[in-house]
Design a protein around this motif. Structure first.
Motif, mmCIF file in Angstrom:
data_model
loop_
_atom_site.group_PDB
_atom_site.id
_atom_site.type_symbol
_atom_site.label_atom_id
_atom_site.label_comp_id
_atom_site.label_asym_id
_atom_site.label_seq_id
_atom_site.Cartn_x
_atom_site.Cartn_y
_atom_site.Cartn_z
ATOM 1 N N ARG A 33 10.190 0.280 13.126
ATOM 2 C CA ARG A 33 11.066 1.307 13.670
ATOM 3 C C ARG A 33 12.535 0.998 13.357
ATOM 4 O O ARG A 33 13.371 1.897 13.380
ATOM 5 N N GLN A 34 12.853 -0.278 13.054
ATOM 6 C CA GLN A 34 14.234 -0.651 12.761
ATOM 7 C C GLN A 34 14.689 -0.222 11.371
ATOM 8 O O GLN A 34 15.894 -0.165 11.111
ATOM 9 N N VAL A 35 13.756 0.068 10.487
ATOM 10 C CA VAL A 35 14.142 0.401 9.108
ATOM 11 C C VAL A 35 13.596 1.745 8.643
ATOM 12 O O VAL A 35 13.939 2.202 7.555
ATOM 13 N N MET A 36 12.763 2.389 9.435
ATOM 14 C CA MET A 36 12.122 3.628 8.968
ATOM 15 C C MET A 36 13.118 4.782 8.918
ATOM 16 O O MET A 36 14.147 4.791 9.607
ATOM 17 N N ASN A 37 12.799 5.767 8.092
ATOM 18 C CA ASN A 37 13.589 6.998 7.975
ATOM 19 C C ASN A 37 13.203 7.928 9.122
ATOM 20 O O ASN A 37 12.057 8.364 9.212
ATOM 21 N N LEU A 38 14.163 8.248 9.972
ATOM 22 C CA LEU A 38 13.883 9.083 11.142
ATOM 23 C C LEU A 38 13.959 10.567 10.836
ATOM 24 O O LEU A 38 13.651 11.387 11.706
ATOM 25 N N ASP A 39 14.382 10.910 9.629
ATOM 26 C CA ASP A 39 14.516 12.329 9.274
ATOM 27 C C ASP A 39 13.832 12.603 7.938
ATOM 28 O O ASP A 39 14.466 12.993 6.956
ATOM 29 N N PRO A 40 12.505 12.402 7.879
ATOM 30 C CA PRO A 40 11.807 12.592 6.604
ATOM 31 C C PRO A 40 11.511 14.064 6.325
ATOM 32 O O PRO A 40 11.511 14.906 7.243
ATOM 33 N N VAL A 41 11.272 14.362 5.057
ATOM 34 C CA VAL A 41 10.724 15.671 4.691
ATOM 35 C C VAL A 41 9.274 15.709 5.163
ATOM 36 O O VAL A 41 8.509 14.785 4.929
ATOM 37 N N ALA A 42 8.888 16.779 5.852
ATOM 38 C CA ALA A 42 7.496 16.969 6.279
ATOM 39 C C ALA A 42 7.067 18.379 5.905
ATOM 40 O O ALA A 42 7.828 19.333 6.066
ATOM 41 N N LEU A 43 5.866 18.504 5.363
ATOM 42 C CA LEU A 43 5.325 19.802 4.962
ATOM 43 C C LEU A 43 4.172 20.178 5.880
ATOM 44 O O LEU A 43 3.518 19.307 6.453
ATOM 45 N N ARG A 44 3.906 21.457 5.996
ATOM 46 C CA ARG A 44 2.839 21.932 6.866
ATOM 47 C C ARG A 44 1.803 22.699 6.059
ATOM 48 O O ARG A 44 2.143 23.368 5.084
ATOM 49 N N THR A 45 0.564 22.579 6.460
ATOM 50 C CA THR A 45 -0.504 23.300 5.771
ATOM 51 C C THR A 45 -0.245 24.796 5.846
ATOM 52 O O THR A 45 0.275 25.312 6.837
ATOM 53 N N GLY A 46 -0.608 25.480 4.782
ATOM 54 C CA GLY A 46 -0.395 26.917 4.739
ATOM 55 C C GLY A 46 0.877 27.310 4.037
ATOM 56 O O GLY A 46 1.083 28.480 3.728
ATOM 57 N N GLY A 47 1.783 26.339 3.775
ATOM 58 C CA GLY A 47 3.014 26.653 3.071
ATOM 59 C C GLY A 47 2.769 26.874 1.595
ATOM 60 O O GLY A 47 1.698 26.568 1.064
ATOM 61 N N VAL A 63 4.909 6.495 9.544
ATOM 62 C CA VAL A 63 4.885 5.872 10.872
ATOM 63 C C VAL A 63 4.496 6.950 11.885
ATOM 64 O O VAL A 63 5.143 8.008 11.969
ATOM 65 N N VAL A 64 3.424 6.685 12.626
ATOM 66 C CA VAL A 64 2.887 7.680 13.565
ATOM 67 C C VAL A 64 2.666 7.031 14.924
ATOM 68 O O VAL A 64 2.571 5.811 15.062
ATOM 69 N N ASP A 65 2.570 7.895 15.964
ATOM 70 C CA ASP A 65 2.213 7.384 17.285
ATOM 71 C C ASP A 65 0.699 7.334 17.410
ATOM 72 O O ASP A 65 -0.033 7.602 16.446
ATOM 73 N N GLU A 66 0.210 7.019 18.592
ATOM 74 C CA GLU A 66 -1.232 6.851 18.775
ATOM 75 C C GLU A 66 -2.014 8.134 18.597
ATOM 76 O O GLU A 66 -3.221 8.110 18.365
ATOM 77 N N ASP A 67 -1.336 9.268 18.686
ATOM 78 C CA ASP A 67 -1.993 10.560 18.460
ATOM 79 C C ASP A 67 -1.758 11.080 17.041
ATOM 80 O O ASP A 67 -2.058 12.228 16.754
ATOM 81 N N ARG A 68 -1.204 10.255 16.208
ATOM 82 C CA ARG A 68 -0.953 10.554 14.793
ATOM 83 C C ARG A 68 0.174 11.571 14.600
ATOM 84 O O ARG A 68 0.252 12.242 13.585
ATOM 85 N N HIS A 69 1.055 11.675 15.568
ATOM 86 C CA HIS A 69 2.242 12.510 15.390
ATOM 87 C C HIS A 69 3.291 11.742 14.575
ATOM 88 O O HIS A 69 3.469 10.537 14.753
ATOM 89 N N LEU A 70 3.992 12.461 13.726
ATOM 90 C CA LEU A 70 4.957 11.849 12.818
ATOM 91 C C LEU A 70 6.163 11.309 13.570
ATOM 92 O O LEU A 70 6.794 12.019 14.359
ATOM 93 N N LEU A 71 6.506 10.043 13.316
ATOM 94 C CA LEU A 71 7.706 9.420 13.875
ATOM 95 C C LEU A 71 8.745 9.123 12.803
ATOM 96 O O LEU A 71 9.944 9.139 13.064
ATOM 97 N N GLY A 72 8.286 8.834 11.594
ATOM 98 C CA GLY A 72 9.196 8.503 10.509
ATOM 99 C C GLY A 72 8.422 8.109 9.272
ATOM 100 O O GLY A 72 7.191 8.099 9.264
ATOM 101 N N THR A 73 9.141 7.781 8.223
ATOM 102 C CA THR A 73 8.511 7.328 6.981
ATOM 103 C C THR A 73 9.204 6.061 6.503
ATOM 104 O O THR A 73 10.308 5.720 6.942
ATOM 105 N N LEU A 74 8.551 5.402 5.585
ATOM 106 C CA LEU A 74 9.059 4.126 5.082
ATOM 107 C C LEU A 74 8.779 4.067 3.586
ATOM 108 O O LEU A 74 7.624 4.159 3.157
ATOM 109 N N THR A 75 9.827 3.933 2.801
ATOM 110 C CA THR A 75 9.689 3.774 1.356
ATOM 111 C C THR A 75 9.985 2.328 0.970
ATOM 112 O O THR A 75 10.462 1.531 1.782
ATOM 113 N N ASP A 76 9.715 2.027 -0.287
ATOM 114 C CA ASP A 76 10.043 0.703 -0.793
ATOM 115 C C ASP A 76 11.537 0.433 -0.647
ATOM 116 O O ASP A 76 11.961 -0.667 -0.301
#
Length: 351
Positions: free
Chosen positions: A66-80, A35-48
């Motif tokens: 937004r009512q069911v998404m995970n607000l604290d997902p694991v996120a990785l960054r390039t270069g790691g 789940v992203v905003d209009e600028d593609r910034h991360l807001l959350g994730t959604l699994t089955d």
């Protein structure tokens, strides 16, 4: 760490509906929606699992994700580092994660590709012994699971879909015209799997054939009826069952019926309420189950015994019986109209 490929199909906006998420989840190969905003910034994730928990909370299909998404997902960054990515995913018990660029925008998923599901040693028992009386005369000389849908036996499609999800140990409960099933599948080697047969000497219902299992089991088993077409993930059902700590789990499918007339509630001779063509909703048994080996001791050695009896006995004794909602395609081929629907829908659903 390599850059992932295109994931446009995995992206949602926070105001997209739960129905949109379900349709999107069914159509993507990597089962994580971001789940992203209009600028593609991360807001959350959604699994089955997030979707199913929302459905069990009776959240409406037109509600925002937004009512069911995970607000604290694991996120990785390039270069790691690759090792750090693996550690973080392992610590959180997840397999997929959004990747972010230096501006915190989502650019893909890690890892880039998830192939065929890992092989699972879970035993799969398919109940294929019924006579299919409601489908007569189609079943007069052919067992119901061997009726052809899209040019090949229904049971072959069921087994193939399970095999493609990593399952390879099958037990087929057979009775009516059993030789047709055994001659077609043999020991399963032609399909790259193992098939053995539970031969019923009399009709045993939807659970009775489990008494014929003789091998020791060290984990949950899948049990399903041999007349179903579905795109569900069977591995997700097992994970749900295990996480819940259930003795048994059954799949449920929501059905709805709109009354053709107004419905009056009467007490004695007085009208209490009048609802104009209300819609009645209920959760129907979908004929797919996950069972712990311990429940086999409850199945009688002789006579017919149905799965609802087993589940009711477990629940009455205070055991945990899970209910796993199916939102993917599902069709029980029990009547001639269902068989006709299977023929017309198969190409679009399973292409």
């Amino acid at each position: 760490m390599s850059r992932p490929g295109d994931i446009s199909g995995n992206l949602l906006g926070p105001d997209d509906t739960l129905l949109t998420a379900i349709e999107r989840m069914d159509g993507v190969r990597r089962k994580l929606l971001v789940v992203v905003d209009e600028d593609r910034h991360l807001l959350g994730t959604l699994t089955d699992g997030d979707i199913r928990r929302g459905l069990m909370r009776r959240i409406e299909m037109d509600a925002a994700v937004r009512q069911v998404m995970n607000l604290d997902p694991v996120a990785l960054r390039t270069g790691g580092s690759e090792a750090e990515a693996v550690r973080r995913l392992s610590d959180r018990g997840v397999q997929l994660a959004p990747m972010l660029d230096a501006e915190e925008r989502v650019i893909g998923l890690y890892p880039d590709a998830i192939g065929i599901s890992a092989t699972r040693d879970t035993l799969v028992v398919i109940m294929a012994g019924g006579r299919g009386v409601r489908l007569a005369p189609l079943t007069q000389n052919c067992p119901k699971p061997m009726l052809k849908v899209a040019g090949r036996p229904l049971l072959e499609t069921i087994i193939e879909r399970l095999r493609d999800q990593g399952f390879w140990r099958f037990r087929l409960a057979v009775n009516y015209l059993a030789e047709m099933i055994e001659d077609h599948f043999g020991d399963g080697s032609a399909m790259g799997i193992e098939i053995r047969y539970l031969r019923e000497d009399h009709p045993r219902g939807t659970a009775g054939a489990l008494a014929l299992l003789e091998e020791p089991l060290d984990g949950p088993m899948l049990v399903m009826n041999g007349d179903l077409l579905t795109r569900m993930s069977f591995s997700d059902l097992i994970d749900f069952h295990t996480d819940l700590g259930a003795q048994a789990s059954l799949c449920v499918r929501e059905h709805a019926f709109q009354a053709p007339h107004g419905v009056a509630e009467i007490e004695g001779s007085r009208l209490v309420s009048l609802r104009e063509k209300p819609t009645f909703r209920w959760q129907a048994n979908a004929g797919v189950y996950c069972l712990d080996p311990s429940v086999l001791a409850r199945v009688p050695a002789q006579g017919p015994y149905d799965m609802p009896e087993l589940l009711a006995a477990l629940a009455a004794d205070g055991e945990t019986v899970g209910a796993y909602p199916i939102h993917e395609y599902w069709l029980d081929i029990g009547r001639p109209p269902d068989f006709e629907n299977a023929q017309t829908e198969f190409g679009a659903v399973f292409a």
